[in-house]
Design an enzyme around this catalytic site. Structure first.
Site, mmCIF file in Angstrom:
data_model
loop_
_atom_site.group_PDB
_atom_site.id
_atom_site.type_symbol
_atom_site.label_atom_id
_atom_site.label_comp_id
_atom_site.label_asym_id
_atom_site.label_seq_id
_atom_site.Cartn_x
_atom_site.Cartn_y
_atom_site.Cartn_z
ATOM 1 N N SER A 225 56.591 -49.899 21.236
ATOM 2 C CA SER A 225 55.361 -49.200 21.579
ATOM 3 C C SER A 225 54.273 -50.221 21.948
ATOM 4 C CB SER A 225 54.943 -48.284 20.424
ATOM 5 O OG SER A 225 53.964 -47.367 20.828
ATOM 6 N N HIS B 140 59.583 -40.809 19.340
ATOM 7 C CA HIS B 140 58.930 -42.102 19.505
ATOM 8 C C HIS B 140 59.471 -43.142 18.526
ATOM 9 C CE1 HIS B 140 55.903 -44.677 21.189
ATOM 10 N NE2 HIS B 140 55.375 -44.926 20.017
#
Length: 273
Positions: free
Chosen positions: A110, A244
């Protein structure tokens, strides 16, 4: 849990004369590793997030993991968090200069992928061969723009956004004392990555490997595959089930993929060298 916090001085497998650093954690030292993978955490994340991957890769005996600790969290919680991504990248770059006695692969998840990308470009401005490669996890390519302003939300809405990604245990976000402790660093991280605009050039020379979740609300597989446009080297791509934080559910597969990418990077570098 044993943690080597040095950047190499007097440490097994480290670079002589590198000095001490608050930035680098080495949970599982490996004797004479073929390569080192530097893991950079997500927004609000800490070095310990990568402990399981460090253990798995060290068990194979060829790859050593270094995990980065940003200011403002865990044992660095008394330091003010850095508010811009270039500042974070510069700090990481400086800390890693003492570890280049072995091939370095930069791996970020990320926000960490964006930092890894900028650090890779810093190293490539200095010399060829560092890094050996870049692994981007759970992040769209730098050329894919999305307007994101979570850092501008009120505390309640901001924490709800963070919790929705399942990266921070919800029970921790329900603890008011813990929230007060982690909120400044968490918001600073979101501000840093949401306001960062990467320069389109130069392209990386090193190969790039991408891992992403098929149900990630922050990045589609197509947005992740666009990392191909950011290197003149090789490109590798893998999609795993999950959102995610697909890494939490597929630790063994992620560790295997990292190992495979490192081996592929080494072969590609040898072929072009």
């Amino acid at each position: 849990m044993s943690t080597d916090r040095s950047t190499g001085t007097g440490a097994r497998g480290g670079a002589a004369g590198a000095g001490d650093s608050l930035w680098v954690r080495r949970f599982h030292p490996v004797e004479a590793p073929a390569a080192r993978v530097v893991c950079l955490p997500h927004a609000g994340g800490s070095a310990s997030f990568f402990f399981p991957f460090s253990a798995a890769l060290a068990a194979a005996g060829r790859v050593e993991v270094l995990s980065v600790q940003y200011p403002g969290r865990q044992d660095r919680r008394d330091e003010p968090p850095l508010a811009s991504l270039p500042e974070l990248a510069d700090g990481v770059h400086r800390a890693l200069r003492g570890w280049t006695d072995r091939p370095l692969v930069l791996m970020g998840h990320s926000m960490g992928a964006v930092i890894a990308y900028e650090v890779a470009r810093m190293f490539e401005r200095e010399a060829d061969g560092v890094p050996l490669g870049l692994i981007a996890s759970g992040r769209r390519a730098p050329s894919v723009h999305r307007v994101e302003n979570a850092h501008r939300l009120g505390d309640k809405e901001f924490l709800a956004e963070v919790s929705s990604l399942s990266g921070t245990a919800s029970r921790l976000l329900e603890d008011e004392e813990i929230v007060r402790m982690i909120l400044p660093g968490l918001r600073a991280d979101y501000r840093a990555v949401e306001t960062h605009e990467p320069a389109p050039e130069p392209l990386l020379r090193c190969p790039v490997g991408v891992i992403t979740g098929d149900a990630d609300p922050r990045v589609t597989p197509e947005e992740a595959q666009a990392w191909r446009r950011h290197t003149t080297g090789g490109f590798h791509f893998r999609v795993l089930p999950g959102g995610h934080f697909y890494l939490n559910d597929h630790q063994a597969s992620v560790a295997d993929t990292i190992g495979e990418y490192v081996a592929a990077f080494a072969k590609e570098t040898s072929a072009t060298g």
